[in-house]
Design an enzyme around this catalytic site. Structure first.
Site, PDB file in Angstrom:
ATOM      1  N   GLU A 192       0.844  -1.249   0.040  1.00  0.00           N
ATOM      2  CA  GLU A 192      -0.484   0.009   0.058  1.00  0.00           C
ATOM      3  C   GLU A 192       0.967   1.302   0.205  1.00  0.00           C
ATOM      4  O   GLU A 192       0.275   2.261  -0.951  1.00  0.00           O
ATOM      5  CB  GLU A 192      -0.720  -0.080   1.540  1.00  0.00           C
ATOM      6  N   ASP A 252      -2.282  -3.305  13.438  1.00  0.00           N
ATOM      7  CA  ASP A 252      -1.651  -3.810  12.800  1.00  0.00           C
ATOM      8  C   ASP A 252      -0.095  -4.300  14.295  1.00  0.00           C
ATOM      9  O   ASP A 252       0.780  -3.782  13.944  1.00  0.00           O
ATOM     10  CB  ASP A 252      -0.750  -3.423  11.447  1.00  0.00           C
TER      11      ASP A 252
HETATM   12  N1  LIG Z   1       9.516   7.162  11.572  1.00  0.00           N
HETATM   13  C1  LIG Z   1       9.979   6.312  11.218  1.00  0.00           C
HETATM   14  N2  LIG Z   1      11.270   6.006  11.171  1.00  0.00           N
HETATM   15  C2  LIG Z   1      12.360   5.481  10.694  1.00  0.00           C
HETATM   16  N3  LIG Z   1      11.467   4.091  10.177  1.00  0.00           N
HETATM   17  C3  LIG Z   1      10.682   3.856   9.720  1.00  0.00           C
HETATM   18  C4  LIG Z   1       9.452   5.283  10.440  1.00  0.00           C
HETATM   19  N4  LIG Z   1       8.136   4.501  10.082  1.00  0.00           N
HETATM   20  C5  LIG Z   1       8.328   3.596   9.000  1.00  0.00           C
HETATM   21  N5  LIG Z   1       9.959   3.100   8.933  1.00  0.00           N
HETATM   22  C6  LIG Z   1       9.972   2.071   8.351  1.00  0.00           C
HETATM   23  O1  LIG Z   1       9.432   1.763   7.699  1.00  0.00           O
HETATM   24  C7  LIG Z   1       8.764  -0.200   7.535  1.00  0.00           C
HETATM   25  C8  LIG Z   1       7.433   0.461   7.040  1.00  0.00           C
HETATM   26  O2  LIG Z   1       7.135   1.619   7.229  1.00  0.00           O
HETATM   27  P1  LIG Z   1       5.338   1.305   8.237  1.00  0.00           P
HETATM   28  O3  LIG Z   1       5.285   0.532   8.331  1.00  0.00           O
HETATM   29  O4  LIG Z   1       4.736   2.288   8.648  1.00  0.00           O
HETATM   30  O5  LIG Z   1       4.153   0.676   6.366  1.00  0.00           O
HETATM   31  P2  LIG Z   1       3.548  -0.606   5.326  1.00  0.00           P
HETATM   32  O6  LIG Z   1       4.335  -1.564   6.559  1.00  0.00           O
HETATM   33  O7  LIG Z   1       4.486  -0.383   4.449  1.00  0.00           O
HETATM   34  O8  LIG Z   1       2.616   0.315   5.386  1.00  0.00           O
HETATM   35  P3  LIG Z   1       1.118  -0.257   5.948  1.00  0.00           P
HETATM   36  O9  LIG Z   1       0.452  -0.720   6.445  1.00  0.00           O
HETATM   37  O10 LIG Z   1       0.504   1.676   6.161  1.00  0.00           O
HETATM   38  O11 LIG Z   1       0.520   0.088   4.029  1.00  0.00           O
HETATM   39  C9  LIG Z   1       8.995  -0.811   8.737  1.00  0.00           C
HETATM   40  O12 LIG Z   1       8.687  -1.433   8.903  1.00  0.00           O
HETATM   41  C10 LIG Z   1      10.642   1.197   8.906  1.00  0.00           C
HETATM   42  O13 LIG Z   1      11.311  -0.155   9.433  1.00  0.00           O
HETATM   43 MG   LIG Z   2       4.044  -1.810   9.227  1.00  0.00          MG
END
Ligand SMILES: Nc1ncnc2c1ncn2[C@@H]1O[C@H](COP(=O)(O)OP(=O)(O)OP(=O)(O)O)[C@@H](O)[C@H]1O
Ligand SMILES: [Mg+2]
Length: 216
Positions: free
Chosen positions: A22, A133
């Site tokens: 996403e 989550d």
């Molecule tokens: N604020 C932050 N600082 C450092 N690393 C981050 C931060 N936000 C996210 N990350 C890194 O980026 C990765 C992906 O981010 P996030 O978990 O928010 O997204 P996602 O799982 O792809 O998203 P979604 O579930 O919203 O589709 C995290 O697992 C982490 O490693």
């Molecule tokens: Mg994530």
């Protein structure tokens, strides 16, 4: 998405952009500070108006819940900027290692970390916030403290049912990611129950959810 493996900014710059199902996250800067930019790209399989409404509401939701959680006393990244036209959040970059990776390499520290997780989850739930989550990949260990990230599936005004589902998902995610750390998970739950106002009701709800079998 697998960015939790990335532990430093340099490594992140090398990988510069990682595309999840996403969201896309990348490293950037905001007023001279390291920042994490999380974007929800357009999905061509959705009608454009529906797509932009979903991307906008998830972006807004994530920013709002992250702020509410911080007000409840839990470490979350500061939101620096929101650009709804791109469904993009610019937030504080948290330096550290994912709790998942940390527990994999330091199982001896699991009790201590699990107590911190239990306390953080108790604080958000006491403020009627659910995360949506709760996995150890969505937690970063920053100087020994647990920072919660990825609130895009979270909700405010959470009811007992939402809280129970949040805990059930945490239990399932933890038991599949951390085989052998069952006793630390019990400590997590003990800490959690000692820090919420009505542990009996939550225990009953959790048992209900398990018996219903919807998530088993
Ligand atoms: N604020 C932050 N600082 C450092 N690393 C981050 C931060 N936000 C996210 N990350 C890194 O980026 C990765 C992906 O981010 P996030 O978990 O928010 O997204 P996602 O799982 O792809 O998203 P979604 O579930 O919203 O589709 C995290 O697992 C982490 O490693
Ligand atoms: Mg994530």
């Amino acid at each position: 998405m697998g960015l939790h493996k990335i532990k430093t900014c340099d490594e992140m710059v090398k990988n510069s952009m990682i595309q999840g199902a996403e969201a896309t996250v990348s490293m950037g800067e905001f007023l001279g500070r390291k920042a994490l930019i999380k974007t929800r790209p357009e999905k061509s399989y959705r009608l454009p108006e529906i797509d932009s409404s979903i991307r906008n509401s998830r972006t807004r939701n994530e920013a709002r819940i992250m702020r509410d959680a911080r007000e409840a006393g839990v470490r979350t990244p500061c939101i620096y900027d929101i650009d709804l036209s791109k469904a993009e959040l610019t937030m504080e970059f948290i330096e550290g290692e994912s709790v998942k990776d940390f527990l994999d390499s330091n199982p001896d520290k699991a009790d201590e970390i699990c107590e911190k997780i239990g306390l953080a989850v108790a604080k958000i739930h006491s403020a009627k916030i659910c995360h949506g989550d709760l996995t150890t990949s969505n937690m970063i260990l920053e100087n020994g403290e647990v920072c919660l990230i990825d609130f895009s599936m979270g909700c405010a005004n959470a009811e007992l049912e939402d809280i129970g589902v949040d805990l059930r998902l945490l239990e399932r995610a933890f038991s599949s990611a951390h085989v052998g750390l069952e006793s630390s998970f019990e400590k997590l739950m003990d800490t959690y129950y000692s820090n919420i106002s009505d542990p009996k009701a939550v225990k009953r709800k959790l048992t209900d959810i398990k018996n219903r079998g919807r998530y088993t």
